[in-house]
Structure formats: C-alpha cells, structure tokens
Design an enzyme around this catalytic site. Structure first.
Site, PDB file in Angstrom:
ATOM      1  N   CYS A   1      24.022 -29.051  45.949  1.00 28.34           N
ATOM      2  CA  CYS A   1      23.344 -28.257  46.988  1.00 28.34           C
ATOM      3  C   CYS A   1      21.864 -28.065  46.679  1.00 28.34           C
ATOM      4  CB  CYS A   1      23.993 -26.886  47.102  1.00 28.34           C
ATOM      5  SG  CYS A   1      25.780 -26.908  47.332  1.00 28.34           S
TER       6      CYS A   1
ATOM      7  N   ASN B   1      16.603 -24.898  59.315  1.00 25.23           N
ATOM      8  CA  ASN B   1      15.300 -24.227  59.492  1.00 25.23           C
ATOM      9  C   ASN B   1      15.180 -22.893  58.758  1.00 25.23           C
ATOM     10  OD1 ASN B   1      14.341 -26.316  61.011  1.00 25.23           O
ATOM     11  ND2 ASN B   1      14.938 -25.404  62.972  1.00 25.23           N
TER      12      ASN B   1
ATOM     13  N   ASP C   1      20.745 -29.058  51.688  1.00 27.29           N
ATOM     14  CA  ASP C   1      21.104 -28.562  53.015  1.00 27.29           C
ATOM     15  C   ASP C   1      20.008 -28.816  54.043  1.00 27.29           C
ATOM     16  OD1 ASP C   1      23.515 -27.680  52.116  1.00 27.29           O
ATOM     17  OD2 ASP C   1      22.901 -25.596  51.833  1.00 27.29           O
ATOM     18  N   GLU C   2      18.762 -28.907  53.586  1.00 26.15           N
ATOM     19  CA  GLU C   2      17.641 -29.041  54.513  1.00 26.15           C
ATOM     20  C   GLU C   2      17.506 -30.437  55.083  1.00 26.15           C
ATOM     21  OE1 GLU C   2      14.768 -28.158  57.010  1.00 26.15           O
ATOM     22  OE2 GLU C   2      15.787 -26.671  55.771  1.00 26.15           O
TER      23      GLU C   2
ATOM     24  N   ASP D   1       4.699 -51.766  61.410  1.00 21.67           N
ATOM     25  CA  ASP D   1       5.931 -51.068  61.781  1.00 21.67           C
ATOM     26  C   ASP D   1       6.446 -51.501  63.146  1.00 21.67           C
ATOM     27  OD1 ASP D   1       5.545 -49.699  59.436  1.00 21.67           O
ATOM     28  OD2 ASP D   1       4.641 -47.947  60.398  1.00 21.67           O
TER      29      ASP D   1
ATOM     30  N   ASP E   1       7.011 -43.000  61.168  1.00 29.27           N
ATOM     31  CA  ASP E   1       6.242 -42.605  59.992  1.00 29.27           C
ATOM     32  C   ASP E   1       4.850 -42.158  60.417  1.00 29.27           C
ATOM     33  OD1 ASP E   1       5.174 -45.071  60.688  1.00 29.27           O
ATOM     34  OD2 ASP E   1       4.954 -45.750  58.618  1.00 29.27           O
TER      35      ASP E   1
ATOM     36  N   HIS F   1      31.020 -26.742  53.504  1.00 29.96           N
ATOM     37  CA  HIS F   1      30.422 -28.064  53.339  1.00 29.96           C
ATOM     38  C   HIS F   1      31.364 -29.020  52.618  1.00 29.96           C
ATOM     39  CE1 HIS F   1      26.077 -26.231  53.528  1.00 29.96           C
ATOM     40  NE2 HIS F   1      26.765 -26.068  54.645  1.00 29.96           N
TER      41      HIS F   1
ATOM     42  N   LEU G   1      27.136 -33.175  55.070  1.00 31.55           N
ATOM     43  CA  LEU G   1      26.964 -34.554  55.537  1.00 31.55           C
ATOM     44  C   LEU G   1      26.966 -35.470  54.328  1.00 31.55           C
ATOM     45  CD1 LEU G   1      26.182 -36.659  57.735  1.00 31.55           C
ATOM     46  CD2 LEU G   1      23.800 -35.978  57.390  1.00 31.55           C
TER      47      LEU G   1
ATOM     48  N   ASP H   1      30.607 -31.245  50.536  1.00 37.16           N
ATOM     49  CA  ASP H   1      30.249 -31.486  49.129  1.00 37.16           C
ATOM     50  C   ASP H   1      30.864 -30.451  48.185  1.00 37.16           C
ATOM     51  OD1 ASP H   1      28.642 -29.257  49.546  1.00 37.16           O
ATOM     52  OD2 ASP H   1      26.765 -30.220  48.957  1.00 37.16           O
TER      53      ASP H   1
ATOM     54  N   ASP I   1      15.862 -34.407  59.112  1.00 38.18           N
ATOM     55  CA  ASP I   1      15.671 -32.974  58.906  1.00 38.18           C
ATOM     56  C   ASP I   1      16.786 -32.226  59.638  1.00 38.18           C
ATOM     57  OD1 ASP I   1      14.667 -30.501  58.363  1.00 38.18           O
ATOM     58  OD2 ASP I   1      12.791 -30.736  59.447  1.00 38.18           O
TER      59      ASP I   1
END
Length: 663
Positions: free
Chosen positions: A645, A375, A352-353, A179, A155, A472, A412, A474, A371
């Site tokens: 999405c 991109n 998606d990102e 942390d 973080d 995908h 995912l 989903d 992430d």
C-alpha cells in the site's frame, strides 16, 4: 443509361477522365451508340489495361471473336498503371460495328490522365507508413493481423506547458511528432489536374473528437505545423504545391478506448472534381487506426523504479522504512524515487493513488500513469510530478459522494500471462475487488471498470474483496516471479495455514512463545492464547471462506492448479462486519524481481527466530526468491495498510506486442 459513376462516351467529340492509378474506372459504352450498331471493339494505349465484364466473367479479349456484342449486361472497365506526365496522354478507343463485316459505324475516344492518390499508414505495423492498396479500411488482431495503431498523446513534451500535449491544438515541441503516427498522402500527377481537382482530407464528427492531424506546409519548424483535422475541424482541402508527389501528416490520439468508444477511428481523402456545376467525388481512400490500449505490468516484470513517500505526522516519521526501501531497491538494481512531504501532504498510500502502465505502437512506446479517483493528499503528484516528456497521464473521475475505498488502486492488480482452457492471455488479466455477486456491497466505480474492460487486452476479473475493512485485493493476494517453468506463483493469505502452523508449534512444546515479541506498546499473545481465542479463530475461519471463494475464481479464471498457489500464514479479526489483519499482512508485499519486501509479522520466536518468517522463507526461497522482512508496524500496519500500500513500482513493459493478442 450510363451506369452510375461511369465515364460517358460521345461519337461527336472526345471524352476526358482522370483515373487514379490502380483503381478501375467504368466506361459507359452504351451511352452514345451509332444506329444499327450490334457489336463493339475496344483498345487502349500503353499504360492502360482494358477488360470487359459480362455477368460473372471478366476477360480482356472476346472468345474467338474480335468484337463484343452490345448487350445490356456488357460493361467495359479500364485501369491505368502509371502516373501521367502530361494531361490526356493515355487513350481508350471504342469502335462500333453493324451486323456485317466492314468499316466501323463510329468511334468514341476517351483521353485519360493517370494520377496517384493514396492515403497510407502503418498497416503492416513496421513503424513506417508504407503504400498499400489492400484492406486499409479494416483492422485485425493477431500475429497475422494488420492495421495502423494510434497512441494517445497523453505525455507533456514541453517544460513550459502545464497540460498534456493532447490538450493543445498547436505543437509545443517538435519532439511531440514522435508520439504521433505517420500518415502519407500520395498526390502525383500533372499539376494541371490539381488546378481543376482538389484533394480533401476528412474525418467524421465523432472521430474528430478522438484524434488530431498535423501537417507542416512551408517549412519544418515548429510554427509551420498546423492542425488540419480534429475537434471542430472535419475537413481539410489539401494545399498541394506544384510538383509535389507526397505530403506527410502526423496523427495523434486524444481518447483511450472506453465504454462508448471501441478504439477504432478512420480518416479518408477524396479526389474531388471542381469543374462541374457541383463538386463530384471521383475517388475516396480510407484508412483505419486502433487507439493503443493502456496496459498494466504484473509483478513478474522487472522493476525499473520504486516509489515511496516520506511522511512525518502524529504517527511519527517513516525514515527507517525509507532506509529499508533504499536497501531493497539497491539489491534489486532499480531506482528509488521518494515523494517528499511537500508533494504528498502526509499521504503515504502511494499505491492507492496511482497505477503504472504503458502504451505502445510499432514506432514508439512510453509509460502512462493511471491516476485513481481517490484524490487525497497525493492527488496532484501524478499530474504535476510524473506527467512529463515520454511519460503520459490518464485518469477517470467520479463524484465524491459516489466513491469508496474500492476505487483506490490497491484494489487493482494484474496477473502474469496465463492460459485458460486453451485461450491465451499473454499480457495477463486485470484483477479488481468488489462485492459478493448479486449483493449490494461496495464496488469499484463503474467509470474505472468501463475503462479497464475497454482496453480489451487484459480481460478483467472481478474478485470479492468487500469483506475487508479497506476492501483491496492486495490484502489477500500477490504474485511473485519464480525461476521454474511456471514462472510465477499466486500467494494467498491463509488463516488456516497460520492456525495449523501455531498448532504444530504448540505440539512441539512452544505454546508459550508469543506473537508481537519485541514490539513496544503492543500486548503479547502466546500461541496457546491465540489458539484458545474462540473469537479470533471464528473470525479467521470466516475470512478463510472468503479467500477460498476467491481461490476458486482465480483458479478458474487464470487457469491455475493448486500447485500454482502458495498459502501464506495470516490471521484476521472482524471489526464489525469487516476484516482486518491481526498482525502485519505478509502478502501485502512489494516485489522487486527476486527480492520481496515483506511486512515483518512479529511472530512467535522459537529458538530466537520468528516462526512465521521461517515458514514463509521455507515456502518461497526454494523458488529462487529472497525474503526481506521489513518493519512497517507503526508507519503502515496500524493505519490499516502495509508495504504494498505504501509503495509503487514502475516495471519494464512486456516484450509481447499487444496487437498480436486475439481477444
């Protein structure tokens, strides 16, 4: 010859040794023996335990005798149970005797100084480092397991920093210590001992790249904390102050488990005698940490934040869609976060990102955004806008030429907790889409797959999604929470169910009811026309075979029965070799507790009501769910995506502790 590492004795002068409390020290009773001696006796002062080892036996007194034979397999071991107040305040005496009763032929005296040297971490997983002499070198899974846990310090505590905390070799905020995992070095004993001996903290070269250790000396302000171990720093001679009995350290993780890193790291401290010609390690204590895995949360976990993008491009504005998302978030009592155009650069595909997850140790937990390698317009959003105090960031990069649509995180997902053949997956199983087994189609990037598998607690399952244009998972599956004992259902897109529904409506006399009723700029298709369209039927049945293959995999890998699966009516058509949804793909929904934001299918209207919506309500609402159908046709469906999405959800972490898993 004295055993290696044993303290040698002398008849002519006392011997001296420093002993760590609770640690056995071997005494070489054969190192200097009077001529004619055949037996010996040994005694210790208060605070010293003495026992003799002969073969497998280990006793404190000879059987029926007062002395021990001086045979080659007889060894003496001493242990101190208290820290010395002064140098040499403990004593062991060895007396040697001949074959006859009488006075001793000689005596050897050993003076001992007891010190407390111990490196301790949170092996019991209570949130605090506690002293322990037992099994700190190993790490075990399960509710009865033990071993310390390390968080990746990913973080960003300081608003002045532009990078995650793990990129800094100096603390940027005292909050950052929360942390890190606690580690305590005990170093009690007479100060004079530590003038001739030193304590050295050490880490191996590979592990030095995966952790840092900080220590404050001279104060507790931010400037007093210094990195003592980490990249390019493998050892640290501990700066022990007079009278100091404990020194606190803070350990941060730098790397998640991955293909070439199983997640275990170790640290050790050595008590080193510096008085000899060469330094000698008298004692070493080692501790092991496991780096906490990144964990995904399924749709069955309560929603905390709903993310969506505001866009305005040649396809128009999605303002109405944002209003619908605000309503849904309000009903589900979760926070709505809108990513503005200046931050998304008209990239609406926020699912998606990135993917939200979390990391957890007994003392601390915080969310971590993963992430994706895609991109596009949203590429900077996770790093620049989500990374912050108690919100971590991780990514895996691939070369652009090697990336595909399957690297986006609409591909995912994760199941709810399941039991498969008696084996429990209390955190569910990760689902990713790929090509058909042994084929050469598109697959998720190896670096992403390696990362997901290395976390170990959500054993991934690869499905077949390459038959879709976007590819995908989903697009054909979703999980929803239910109020019954099972707790969830798997929703699968079903062309067969849709064709069956349309056939029923035709037989009821509604064959002229039209798909896409109420949509501008979209040709209407009656139920009769759809059922007579041989190409559409053929394409949809091909898709059904692809989904059925996944159905069997999901049943096997998630331990599901047919009653755990709900077929959601959906048609597909082929564009070249790949499939696309014929009307808005209803399984591609956003799940906010019992509220489902479902793409409005614009199905045939029968008595003023969409028959597709009515069928989905009939399937899901008896399970305690609320179906909210939302128009995403122009803003998402026409661009080959749907509501899932275009949204993303951060959810509440599991109550189950990952270290109780038995992977």
């Amino acid at each position: 010859m004295a055993p290696r590492g044993a303290v040698r004795l002398s008849l002519n002068k006392p011997s001296y040794a420093v002993c760590v409390v609770g640690v056995e020290t071997l005494v070489a009773v054969h190192s200097d023996v009077p001529e004619g001696a055949e037996t010996f006796g040994v005694s210790g002062s208060s605070g010293v335990e003495v026992f003799t080892v002969r073969g497998p036996s280990r006793v404190t007194k000879p059987a029926g005798k007062a002395r021990w034979p001086l045979e080659g397999d007889t060894e003496v071991v001493v242990s101190v149970d208290t820290v010395s107040k002064d140098l040499d305040d403990l004593q062991v005496t060895v007396s040697y005797f001949g074959p006859r009763e009488g006075r001793a032929l000689g005596h050897s005296v050993l003076y001992l100084t007891g010190v407390d040297v111990s490196l301790d971490v949170d092996t019991r997983r209570t949130g605090k480092a506690r002293k322990s002499r037992s099994d700190k070198k190993t790490w075990h899974w399960g509710p009865e397991g033990h071993g310390a846990i390390l968080l990746v310090n990913c973080d960003k505590e300081s608003p002045r920093s532009t990078e995650p905390d793990l990129r800094h070799s100096q603390l940027t905020s005292l909050d950052d210590l929360q942390d890190m995992s606690p580690m305590v070095l005990s170093c009690g004993g007479p100060d004079d001992v530590f003038r001739r001996h030193k304590l050295v903290l050490q880490v191996s070269a590979p592990d030095s790249q995966r952790l840092r250790v900080f220590c404050a000396r001279g104060g507790t302000g931010l400037a007093h904390y210094q990195m003592v171990l980490g990249p390019a720093r493998l050892s640290y001679a501990v700066d022990r102050q007079p009278g100091e009995r404990e020194i606190a350290f803070h350990v941060e993780g730098l790397s998640f488990p991955d293909a070439h890193f199983q997640g275990l790291v170790s640290l050790s401290v050595s008590l080193v005698d510096t008085g000899a010609l060469s330094e000698v390690d008298l004692f070493t204590d080692t501790v092991v940490f496991r780096v906490a895995p990144w964990i995904m949360t399924p749709n069955t976990q309560p929603p905390l934040e709903l993310y969506v993008c505001s866009v305005m491009d040649s396809h128009g504005s999605n303002e109405k869609f944002l209003d619908d998302m605000a309503y849904l978030a309000m009903k589900a009592n979760c926070k709505l976060i809108v990513c503005p155009r200046v931050e998304n650069r008209n990239d609406r595909w926020i699912q998606d990102e990135m993917e939200f997850g979390y990391i957890e140790a007994p003392h601390k937990s915080f969310p971590v955004v993963f992430d994706s390698p895609r991109n596009r317009g949203l590429r900077d959003f996770p790093y620049k806008k989500i990374l912050g105090p108690d919100f971590g960031y991780v990514t895996r990069e691939v070369q652009f030429a090697g990336s595909s649509s399957l690297d986006s995180f609409g591909n995912l997902d994760v199941s709810p907790p399941v039991t498969v053949g008696g084996r429990e997956y209390p955190l569910g199983r990760v689902l990713i889409g790929g090509s058909f087994p042994k084929s050469s189609g598109r697959r998720m990037a190896r670096v992403v797959q390696d990362f997901l598998r290395a976390q170990r607690v959500q054993a991934p399952v690869e499905l077949y999604s390459d038959w879709l244009s976007v590819g995908h998972v989903d697009e054909f599956l979703s999980f929803v929470p239910t109020s019954d004992r099972k707790g969830f259902r798997l929703l699968l897109a079903s062309p067969s169910a849709c064709l069956k529904l349309f056939q029923e409506k035709k037989e009821e006399g509604h064959g002229e009811a039209a798909q896409f009723e109420g949509l501008k700029h979209k040709a209407k298709r009656t139920i009769n026309e759809l059922l007579e369209d041989r190409h559409l039927r053929k394409d949809s049945l091909h898709v059904q075979k692809c989904i059925d293959w996944n159905r069997e995999v999901l049943k096997r890998e998630l331990g599901l029965a047919e009653s755990d699966i709900v077929d959601i009516p959906q048609l597909f058509f082929l564009k070249g070799a790949y499939a696309e949804a014929f009307f808005p793909d209803m399984v591609n929904m956003v799940v906010l507790g019992k509220y489902l934001g479902i793409p409005k299918p614009y199905g045939p209207l029968i008595q003023g009501r969409c028959c597709l919506e009515e069928r989905v309500r009939a399937l899901l609402e008896p399970l305690g769910l609320r179906c909210v159908f939302i128009d995403d046709f122009l803003s998402y469906h026409k661009l080959l995506g749907e509501i899932h999405c275009g949204t993303n959800v951060r959810r509440r972490p599991f109550g189950f502790k990952w270290w109780h898993v038995a992977p």
